[in-house]
Design an enzyme around this catalytic site. Sequence first.
Site, PDB file in Angstrom:
ATOM      1  N   GLY A 226       0.533  -1.379  -0.108  1.00 55.46           N
ATOM      2  CA  GLY A 226      -0.398   0.374   0.322  1.00 55.46           C
ATOM      3  C   GLY A 226       0.794   1.186   0.015  1.00 55.46           C
ATOM      4  CB  ILE A 227      -0.446   4.132  -0.557  1.00 50.58           C
ATOM      5  CG1 ILE A 227      -1.424   4.650  -1.367  1.00 50.58           C
ATOM      6  CG2 ILE A 227       0.778   5.825  -0.155  1.00 50.58           C
ATOM      7  CD1 ILE A 227      -2.267   5.299  -0.964  1.00 50.58           C
ATOM      8  N   GLY A 228       2.592   4.251   2.111  1.00 56.28           N
ATOM      9  CA  GLY A 228       2.865   4.962   3.726  1.00 56.28           C
ATOM     10  C   GLY A 228       4.004   4.332   3.936  1.00 56.28           C
ATOM     11  CB  ALA A 229       6.291   5.120   7.085  1.00 57.48           C
ATOM     12  CB  ILE A 230       4.596   0.075   6.870  1.00 63.37           C
ATOM     13  CG1 ILE A 230       4.432   0.465   8.631  1.00 63.37           C
ATOM     14  CG2 ILE A 230       4.026  -1.606   6.896  1.00 63.37           C
ATOM     15  CD1 ILE A 230       2.900   0.425   9.314  1.00 63.37           C
TER      16      ILE A 230
ATOM     17  CD  GLU B 104      -5.543  -0.082  -4.007  1.00 62.98           C
ATOM     18  OE1 GLU B 104      -5.891  -1.185  -3.300  1.00 62.98           O
ATOM     19  OE2 GLU B 104      -5.627   0.897  -3.520  1.00 62.98           O
TER      20      GLU B 104
ATOM     21  N   GLY C 170      -8.604  -1.393  -2.041  1.00 63.07           N
ATOM     22  CA  GLY C 170      -8.127  -2.393  -2.586  1.00 63.07           C
ATOM     23  C   GLY C 170      -7.572  -3.535  -1.522  1.00 63.07           C
TER      24      GLY C 170
END
Length: 433
Positions: free
Chosen positions: A215-219, A238, A336
Site C-alpha cells: 500500500g501507501i506509506g511508511a510501512i 493496486e 483494495g
Amino acid sequence: MNLQEIYESKVVTAEQAVKKIKSGNRVVTGHACGEPTDVIAAMVANCEEYTNVEIVHMVPMGKAEFANKGMEKHFTHNAIFAGGPTREAIVEGRADFTPCYFSEVPELFKKGYLPVDVAIVQLSPPDKNGNCSFGVSNDYTKPAAKFAKIVIAEINEKMPKTMGDSFINISEIDYIVEVNHPIIELKQPKISEIEKAIGENCASLVEDGSTLQLGIGAIPDAVLLFLKDKKDLGIHSEMISDGVVDLVEAGVITGKNKTLHNGKIVVTFLMGSKRLYDFVDNNPMVEMYSVDYVNNPDIIAQNNKMVCINSAVQIDFMGQVNAECIGQTQISGVGGQVDFVRGANKSKDGIAIMAMPSTACKGKISKIVPILDEGSAVTTGRNDVNYVITEYGIAQLKGKTLKQRARALINIAHPDFRNELIIEFKKRFKCEF
Ligand code: COA
C-alpha cells in the site's frame, strides 16, 4: 478529418469545458496523482452556474474546494475514499461516503448504481494513432470515461505514457483541455525505527520469487528496505511508489517467477515522485490495467506466492480489522485491502499480512483492542485476516480459536498495554491467559 483535425476540433479552454456540466449532473473525476486539477479548478470557479452537482472520486490529493463551506448549494461530494481535504466535509455533512471495494467501483458506473454524466480525466498526449494514456491513474478513471455521457480530458505534456490496457482514443473524448502542469507528487514518508522493525518482520515472511502488493506509506516503504537480499520478486499491486524503482534497479524485482504477466509489474495507479513517473514512461515492464482487473481477487490469486501487506487503524481480539474509521469518523476507505487479502488467501502459497505499529497517537492508544471503537466499520472480517504484524512480532490467526487469536494478538501488543488487555481477556473468555 485526419487525426490532427479531429484532435483540434475538440480543443477548448477549461472555462469552456466546464460549461458542459449541468445542474444535477454526476461528475466523476480522476484522483490521486492523476487528479485533473485545472478543469476541477475551473468547475469550482463556475459554481454559480450549478445547483446540486455531485462530485465522485476516491483519493483526494488536490484542494477539493467543491467540498468547502459555502459550496453546499452548488456541489455535493460523494467520496468512495476519504482523505485530508474531504474528511471534515463528510463529518460536517457537506459530503457523504459510499462504501465499495475498489475492484467493484467500475461496476457502480457500469450497472447503473452511479450513472456517470461527465467524466473529467487527465491523459498523456496522443500517439500517432490518436491513443492517449491514462498515465499515473487508470483504476476507475478509464471505466468512468467508458461509461460517461461526456468525457472532458486534460491532455498534459508531462503525463507519462504508461503501457498495458491504459489507453483511450481521441475519438472517445468529447472535449480536450491542453494543460502543462507538473503531475502531483507524493511526499516520501519518514521511516521511523518502529516502522523499520515492522518492515523487517514483514520481510521475514517474503520468500524469493514472491509477488507483492504494497500500500501507501511508511510501512510499505520500510518493508522494501528489507527486501534487498531477496531474489526475483514480482509486483501485482493496486499502486506502487518510488521504493519499487530502487528494487528494480538493484535487480531484486525481476518478475521472473510470476505465474501471471511474467516479467511485468502490474498496477492500477501510481503515487510517487518524478523519478517514478520517468521510470514508468514508455516502459514495457510496467503494465497498467483498470481496477476491476488488477484488484479482482480471482486475478490476484493467479499469482503463486502472492504476498499482500496492508495496514489497520485497530484490530480486535477476534482479528476484525478496522482500516478506515476513527470511531464514527471516516478517514479513508476499504480501497483494495479486502480485494488483496482475499486474492492472497486464495493464491497458492500466498499470504495476507496486516502490518501496523502497536500504538497510535504517540503511544497513548493501543491499536490492538478487545472491541473495535463504537461506530467503526469492519474493513476486513475475522474470517479473512491471517498474519498480523507489529514491531513486537507476528501473530498468525487462521485456524486459531477466539482465545488463541486474542492471546496471539496480545503477545504482539505494546508491553505498556498488555496487562490491561490480559485483564479484558480473562473477563471475556473466563479463563487464565
Ligand atoms: N485510534 C485513534 N487514532 C488512530 C488510530 C487509533 N487506533 N490509528 C491511527 N490513528 C490516527 C493516526 O494518529 C493518524 O492521525 P493524524 O492523521 O491526525 O496523524 C491517522 O489515524 C492515520 O493513521 P496512520 O497510522 O498515520 O495512517 P497510515 O497512513 O499508516 O494509514 C490506514 C493507515 C489504515 C488508515 C491506511 O492504510 C488505509 O486507509 N487503509 C485502508 C485502505 C487500504 O488498505 N488500501 C490498500 C492499499 S493502498
